[in-house]
Design a protein around this motif. Structure first.
Motif, PDB file in Angstrom:
ATOM      1  N   THR A 199       1.904  -5.688   2.323  1.00 34.90           N
ATOM      2  CA  THR A 199       0.519  -6.459   2.613  1.00 34.90           C
ATOM      3  C   THR A 199       0.406  -7.741   1.987  1.00 34.90           C
ATOM      4  O   THR A 199       0.642  -8.047   0.941  1.00 34.90           O
ATOM      5  CB  THR A 199      -0.738  -5.554   2.044  1.00 34.90           C
ATOM      6  N   ASP A 200       0.063  -8.618   2.978  1.00 38.85           N
ATOM      7  CA  ASP A 200      -0.168 -10.036   2.674  1.00 38.85           C
ATOM      8  C   ASP A 200      -2.032 -10.290   3.182  1.00 38.85           C
ATOM      9  O   ASP A 200      -2.133  -9.969   4.361  1.00 38.85           O
ATOM     10  CB  ASP A 200       0.435 -11.083   3.334  1.00 38.85           C
TER      11      ASP A 200
ATOM     12  N   LYS B 170     -14.649 -10.233   6.196  1.00 41.42           N
ATOM     13  CA  LYS B 170     -14.307  -8.972   5.585  1.00 41.42           C
ATOM     14  C   LYS B 170     -12.660  -9.457   5.101  1.00 41.42           C
ATOM     15  O   LYS B 170     -12.307 -10.560   5.185  1.00 41.42           O
ATOM     16  CB  LYS B 170     -13.992  -7.972   6.596  1.00 41.42           C
ATOM     17  N   PHE B 171     -12.040  -8.528   4.654  1.00 38.75           N
ATOM     18  CA  PHE B 171     -10.759  -8.972   3.915  1.00 38.75           C
ATOM     19  C   PHE B 171      -9.972  -8.010   4.797  1.00 38.75           C
ATOM     20  O   PHE B 171     -10.138  -6.786   5.175  1.00 38.75           O
ATOM     21  CB  PHE B 171     -10.357  -8.274   2.440  1.00 38.75           C
ATOM     22  N   ARG B 172      -8.577  -8.507   5.122  1.00 42.88           N
ATOM     23  CA  ARG B 172      -7.715  -7.788   5.907  1.00 42.88           C
ATOM     24  C   ARG B 172      -6.132  -8.171   5.669  1.00 42.88           C
ATOM     25  O   ARG B 172      -5.902  -9.274   4.927  1.00 42.88           O
ATOM     26  CB  ARG B 172      -7.815  -7.723   7.629  1.00 42.88           C
ATOM     27  N   ALA B 173      -5.185  -7.222   5.738  1.00 43.61           N
ATOM     28  CA  ALA B 173      -3.726  -7.182   5.417  1.00 43.61           C
ATOM     29  C   ALA B 173      -3.062  -7.730   6.584  1.00 43.61           C
ATOM     30  O   ALA B 173      -3.430  -7.162   7.779  1.00 43.61           O
ATOM     31  CB  ALA B 173      -3.429  -6.364   4.649  1.00 43.61           C
ATOM     32  N   ASN B 174      -2.186  -8.592   6.634  1.00 44.33           N
ATOM     33  CA  ASN B 174      -1.220  -8.780   7.640  1.00 44.33           C
ATOM     34  C   ASN B 174      -1.753  -9.444   8.752  1.00 44.33           C
ATOM     35  O   ASN B 174      -1.330  -9.434   9.977  1.00 44.33           O
ATOM     36  CB  ASN B 174      -0.374  -7.958   7.716  1.00 44.33           C
TER      37      ASN B 174
ATOM     38  N   ARG C  44       0.989  -1.121   0.001  1.00 41.57           N
ATOM     39  CA  ARG C  44      -0.111   0.066  -0.074  1.00 41.57           C
ATOM     40  C   ARG C  44       0.761   1.239  -0.010  1.00 41.57           C
ATOM     41  O   ARG C  44       1.710   1.357   0.952  1.00 41.57           O
ATOM     42  CB  ARG C  44      -0.882  -0.023   1.376  1.00 41.57           C
ATOM     43  N   VAL C  45       0.913   2.017  -1.062  1.00 40.87           N
ATOM     44  CA  VAL C  45       1.934   3.307  -1.205  1.00 40.87           C
ATOM     45  C   VAL C  45       0.964   4.400  -1.065  1.00 40.87           C
ATOM     46  O   VAL C  45       0.043   4.549  -1.752  1.00 40.87           O
ATOM     47  CB  VAL C  45       2.266   3.044  -2.775  1.00 40.87           C
ATOM     48  N   SER C  46       1.503   5.496  -0.282  1.00 41.54           N
ATOM     49  CA  SER C  46       0.761   6.508   0.005  1.00 41.54           C
ATOM     50  C   SER C  46       1.872   7.592  -0.338  1.00 41.54           C
ATOM     51  O   SER C  46       3.138   7.669   0.157  1.00 41.54           O
ATOM     52  CB  SER C  46       0.627   6.770   1.610  1.00 41.54           C
ATOM     53  N   VAL C  47       1.360   8.745  -1.046  1.00 42.77           N
ATOM     54  CA  VAL C  47       2.294   9.753  -1.352  1.00 42.77           C
ATOM     55  C   VAL C  47       1.607  11.152  -0.748  1.00 42.77           C
ATOM     56  O   VAL C  47       0.445  11.088  -1.166  1.00 42.77           O
ATOM     57  CB  VAL C  47       2.677   9.781  -2.946  1.00 42.77           C
TER      58      VAL C  47
END
Length: 358
Positions: free
Chosen positions: A253-254, A301-305, A238-241
């Motif tokens: 993220t997995d 739900k879906f979740r990462a890590n 997940r990239v934030s700029v």
């Protein structure tokens, strides 16, 4: 030249057939001339994402009307579309803004105009001029009517930052991207395929845009730097700029699914079932997973890590349309084996599929 067409073929006029006593009687309709398009401005200035919902320009036009051969004037649904194309290209590549049905004006928002200008080929942050015309559509078997061409100038902004590099691929329309979520702040998910991945970002999918590199080697994003960013892989981030602050952050993220649907009881909310990223289809997948939950225990739900910091659920304002961070619980159709996918390619519309095996 008048546009004259068979009443029998004109959508929206069929109601008048009841007035015809004989099948062989054919009523025809004459359309008024093509609409005349006018605008309240020829220069929209510098467009800003912070003004996205404000009006950039107001277009108005003469409506297309119809007169039947019996003298009556029925109301025919006419759909209008504003078309924008880079000046001198003869509308080879067109950006569009829907202008409604049976309307005579449209206040075009900054965000809509900006999207149309970028689609038409203008380069974000640089001034440019496009040709504008109005398309009127009213019958499936009749040619659309087009207004004359006018012009408008503007400096568009970019809602997207495209990733490119030796391992990610060349800059182009298929490049992975993140999208502006609030003024100057971009976010999205990007998969990097190699052990080490060097890349830059561009605000267009072509070489004409502004390129951003890694200033000082510490993930400070700058248009004056020619240094690559690097990320370890293969992995999705997940990239934030934040262009105002000049920062780029990336969180590996997995993904997995979590919820009562996975166990049939509340314990399912404690542990995610891992998904696998399919590099060919570019989606996360679970194939033939058993989901025993029923009723209120069919939620997930879906979740990462395997944590709640990054999670995706149902968009509460319009359920079933897309996934959003911290969204509502999703549901299965009951106990069974399912194929599950999670698609994170479009930053405006994260989606999933849930297919029950027979």
């Amino acid at each position: 030249m008048k546009n004259r067409f068979s009443f029998l073929a004109a959508a929206g006029l069929l109601f008048a057939l009841g007035a015809c006593e004989k099948d062989e009687v054919q009523v025809t309709a004459n359309a008024s001339p093509a609409p005349t398009l006018t605008a309240n401005a020829t220069d929209a200035g510098t467009l800003l994402s912070s003004n996205a919902t404000k009006t950039a320009v107001v277009y108005s036009w003469t409506p297309v009307t119809f007169t039947l051969s019996d003298g009556s004037k029925p109301v025919v649904p006419v759909t209008y579309t504003l078309e924008f194309a880079k000046t001198g290209t003869n509308f080879a590549v067109v950006g569009t803004v829907p202008a409604g049905t049976n309307t005579t004006r449209d206040s075009v928002k900054v965000s809509d105009l900006n999207s149309a200008l970028v689609k038409a080929g203008l380069t974000p942050t640089l001034p440019g001029t496009v040709d504008v015309r109005l398309r009127a559509s009213y019958s499936g078997n009749q040619a659309d009517m087009l207004s004359g061409v006018s012009k408008i100038s503007a400096v568009p902004y970019s809602r997207d930052l495209y990733f490119y590099g030796a391992s990610i691929g060349p800059l182009g329309s298929e490049s992975p991207l993140i999208r502006e979520q609030s003024p100057a702040k971009f976010e999205g998910y990007v998969y990097v395929p190699n052990a080490t991945n060097a890349f830059k970002l561009s605000n267009t999918a072509s070489a004409s845009g502004t390129v951003f590199g890694n200033a000082g080697g510490n993930n400070t994003i700058s248009s004056s730097s020619t240094t690559d960013f690097t990320l370890a892989g293969p992995k999705m981030y997940r990239v934030s700029v934040d262009l105002t602050a000049g920062t780029l952050t990336a969180v590996a993220t997995d993904w997995g699914i979590v919820g009562a649907a996975t166990t049939g009881d509340g314990t399912g909310w404690n542990q995610s079932i891992p998904m696998v990223y399919d590099t060919k289809d570019k989606v996360w997948k679970l194939t033939g997973v058993t989901l025993p939950g029923l009723g209120t225990n069919s939620e997930f739900k879906f979740r990462a890590n395997n944590a709640w910091t990054i999670n995706l659920g149902d968009f509460k304002d319009k359920p079933g349309t897309r996934l959003v961070q911290d969204g509502g619980n999703l549901t299965t159709s009951g106990p069974g084996k399912y194929d599950v996918t999670l698609d994170l390619r479009d930053p405006d519309k994260y989606t999933y599929s849930l297919t029950k095996q027979r």
